[in-house]
Motif scaffolding. Structure first.
Motif, short mmCIF file in Angstrom:
data_model
loop_
_atom_site.label_atom_id
_atom_site.label_comp_id
_atom_site.label_asym_id
_atom_site.label_seq_id
_atom_site.Cartn_x
_atom_site.Cartn_y
_atom_site.Cartn_z
N ILE A 194 14.11 14.46 13.50
CA ILE A 194 14.09 14.13 12.07
C ILE A 194 12.72 14.51 11.48
CG2 ILE A 194 14.51 12.27 10.38
CD1 ILE A 194 15.70 10.59 12.65
N PRO A 195 12.71 15.24 10.35
CA PRO A 195 11.42 15.54 9.71
C PRO A 195 10.72 14.25 9.27
CG PRO A 195 13.20 16.84 8.72
CD PRO A 195 13.84 15.82 9.62
N ASN A 196 9.39 14.25 9.33
CA ASN A 196 8.63 13.03 8.97
C ASN A 196 8.92 12.55 7.56
OD1 ASN A 196 7.46 12.89 11.47
ND2 ASN A 196 5.56 13.93 10.87
N LEU A 197 9.17 13.51 6.64
CA LEU A 197 9.48 13.11 5.26
C LEU A 197 10.78 12.30 5.22
CD1 LEU A 197 8.91 13.20 2.23
CD2 LEU A 197 10.05 15.42 2.11
N ASP A 250 -2.97 17.98 6.01
CA ASP A 250 -2.27 17.98 7.29
C ASP A 250 -3.26 17.75 8.44
OD1 ASP A 250 -0.13 18.10 8.95
OD2 ASP A 250 0.44 20.17 8.48
N ARG A 251 -2.75 17.21 9.54
CA ARG A 251 -3.54 17.03 10.76
C ARG A 251 -3.94 18.41 11.30
NH1 ARG A 251 -0.01 14.02 15.02
NH2 ARG A 251 -1.10 12.11 14.44
N GLN A 252 -5.17 18.52 11.80
CA GLN A 252 -5.61 19.81 12.39
C GLN A 252 -4.68 20.20 13.54
OE1 GLN A 252 -9.76 18.13 12.84
NE2 GLN A 252 -10.15 20.29 13.27
N GLY A 253 -4.24 21.45 13.55
CA GLY A 253 -3.43 21.96 14.67
C GLY A 253 -2.11 21.24 14.85
N LYS A 263 0.83 -1.21 0.00
CA LYS A 263 0.00 0.00 0.00
C LYS A 263 0.87 1.25 0.00
CE LYS A 263 -3.82 -1.96 2.67
NZ LYS A 263 -4.31 -2.06 4.04
N LYS A 264 0.20 2.42 -0.17
CA LYS A 264 0.91 3.71 -0.18
C LYS A 264 1.14 4.21 1.24
CE LYS A 264 0.39 5.28 -4.71
NZ LYS A 264 0.83 6.43 -5.47
N LEU A 265 1.95 5.29 1.35
CA LEU A 265 2.26 5.87 2.66
C LEU A 265 1.62 7.25 2.79
CD1 LEU A 265 6.07 4.97 2.80
CD2 LEU A 265 4.09 3.57 3.38
N PRO A 266 0.53 7.36 3.55
CA PRO A 266 -0.14 8.67 3.67
C PRO A 266 0.62 9.60 4.62
CG PRO A 266 -1.28 7.00 4.98
CD PRO A 266 -0.12 6.32 4.34
N LEU A 267 1.28 10.59 4.04
CA LEU A 267 2.12 11.49 4.84
C LEU A 267 1.42 12.83 5.01
CD1 LEU A 267 4.97 11.76 6.14
CD2 LEU A 267 5.75 12.68 3.95
N TYR A 268 1.32 13.27 6.27
CA TYR A 268 0.62 14.53 6.55
C TYR A 268 1.34 15.75 5.97
CZ TYR A 268 -2.74 12.57 9.85
OH TYR A 268 -3.77 11.88 10.42
N GLY A 269 0.56 16.66 5.36
CA GLY A 269 1.07 17.95 4.89
C GLY A 269 2.26 17.77 3.96
N ASP A 270 3.31 18.57 4.21
CA ASP A 270 4.50 18.44 3.35
C ASP A 270 5.58 17.58 4.01
OD1 ASP A 270 5.34 20.07 5.37
OD2 ASP A 270 5.86 21.78 4.10
N GLY A 271 5.23 16.98 5.14
CA GLY A 271 6.17 16.05 5.81
C GLY A 271 7.27 16.77 6.57
N SER A 272 7.10 18.09 6.79
CA SER A 272 8.21 18.84 7.41
C SER A 272 8.17 18.84 8.94
CB SER A 272 8.23 20.27 6.88
OG SER A 272 7.03 20.92 7.29
N CYS A 273 7.11 18.27 9.54
CA CYS A 273 7.06 18.24 11.02
C CYS A 273 8.24 17.43 11.56
CB CYS A 273 5.76 17.60 11.49
SG CYS A 273 4.37 18.70 11.30
#
Ligand SMILES: NC(=O)c1ccc[n+]([C@@H]2O[C@H](COP(=O)([O-])OP(=O)(O)OC[C@H]3O[C@@H](n4cnc5c(N)ncnc54)[C@H](O)[C@@H]3O)[C@@H](O)[C@H]2O)c1
Length: 340
Positions: free
Chosen positions: A244-247, A269-272, A199-209
């Motif tokens: 480490i950034p999530n990306l 992206d996740r809310q808040g 399956k694919k990898l659902p990454l929030y926003g731009d992955g910079s968190c």
């Protein structure tokens, strides 16, 4: 010899810690009280089910009578029990307030009445977003979602019970933990198992968190040091300092599994969403703790484990465990108590 009441021991961190503790503190006894929510999995402790120093009891920390009847038998309580998934807390905060705050309040009351030690397992998330620098244990609590607010509320109660009633309390606030037996809704096990399922990898926003990561074995040794050497009333941040950034985490998983970055699917992206957490862990390092695993090493071990334990996570992801196995186990253990 110590007798420990561990709550939430069928979850990811609690189950790893119980195995660690029985191996390294062979004289001690453990009673694991767990409600067996969707995240509590008796399979995590199957290998020690019949250990002479270990017992399980089905129970809920929001039930003061269940706690009250057990606490007098023990020297201390280690509270891992919590609702822990931020996304679920945003969708339905109620259980988070009940378990994470009211449940901790019940444990504090029992600890106060029976004069027992309580170790509260908390998180870096209570400090909220940390745009720069590092949070020491004295940083203000600015939680950004219902999960971290409920954990922060519990921490404040612990500190208040220490100051007002002199309850013997210590708090650990850890960065993101990962490793074997982590429920596949959290980033690392979700992504590894998704890849194993094609399956694919659902990454929030731009992955910079940015999150700091600690391998579960290092967390267990840190908590061990806190239990042995920590001071009452203190908070201990626990972190490796590897932010480490999530990306980047996602890319490392893909690289390690030899798969293409095309499998990344950016989602809303996740809310808040807090952008960054960062802990100053010098206090626990002064107690003599040092992590052994670099992220790259811990990730390899984790990957290997999920590869070799497909049965464990497939049962969870398919819903088989939830529907059948857990209820059977709960029935069987309803009347279980600590026999010594
Ligand atoms: N996983 C992390 O990265 C991380 C980091 C820092 C702190 N923490 C904290 O560590 C603790 C354990 O986290 P985890 O990742 O192992 O969680 P988890 O979700 O894997 O496990 C939680 C366990 O608590 C049990 N539980 C839930 N509600 C209960 C209740 N009312 N009564 C009794 N048991 C109940 C569940 O059945 C489950 O076994 C939590 O307090 C969490 O806030 C986790």
């Amino acid at each position: 010899m110590m007798r420990w009441l561990i709550t939430g021991g069928c979850g990811f961190m609690g189950s790893n810690f119980i195995r660690y503790w029985l191996k390294n503190h062979t004289e001690d006894y453990i009673l694991n009280l767990d409600k067996l929510t969707y995240a509590g999995n008796p399979d995590n402790l199957k290998m020690i089910e019949n250990h002479p120093h270990y017992r399980f009891v089905l129970g809920d920390i929001t039930d003061p009578q269940a706690i009250e009847s057990l606490v007098p038998e023990f020297d201390g309580i280690i509270n891992f029990a919590a609702e822990t998934h931020v996304d679920r807390s945003i969708a339905q905060p109620r259980d988070f307030i009940l378990t994470d705050m009211v449940g901790t309040y019940n444990l504090l009351e029992a600890a106060r009445f029976h004069q027992k030690k309580l170790i509260q397992i908390s998180t870096d998330e209570v400090y909220g977003n940390c745009p720069s620098g590092q949070n020491t244990e004295q940083a203000p609590l600015l939680p950004g979602n219902p999960y971290s607010a409920s954990k922060g509320g519990a921490d404040l109660l612990c500190l208040a019970y220490h100051q007002t009633y002199k309850v013997d309390v210590m708090i650990t606030r850890s960065c993101n933990c990962y490793g074997p037996y982590q429920y596949p809704e959290k980033l690392i096990p979700l992504f590894i198992t998704n890849l194993l399922e094609g399956k694919k990898l659902p990454l929030y926003g731009d992955g910079s968190c940015i999150r700091e990561w600690i391998y579960i074995q290092d967390y267990c040794s840190a908590l061990d040091i806190v239990i042995q050497k920590g001071k009452t009333g203190e908070i201990y941040n626990i972190s490796t300092g590897e932010g480490i950034p999530n990306l980047e985490v996602t890319r490392l998983i893909l690289q390690e599994m030899g798969m293409s970055e095309d499998l990344i699917e950016m989602v809303d992206d996740r809310q808040g969403h807090d952008r960054r957490y960062s802990l100053d862990a010098s206090q626990i390092r002064q107690l003599g703790w040092n992590p052994e695993y670099l992220f790259s090493m811990g990730l390899k071990e984790t990957l290997q484990w999920y590869r070799h334990n497909e049965n464990w996570w497939r049962k969870i992801k398919s819903g088989e465990y939830q529907q059948y196995y857990r209820q059977q186990y709960a029935q069987r253990h309803k009347k279980s108590t600590l026999e010594r």
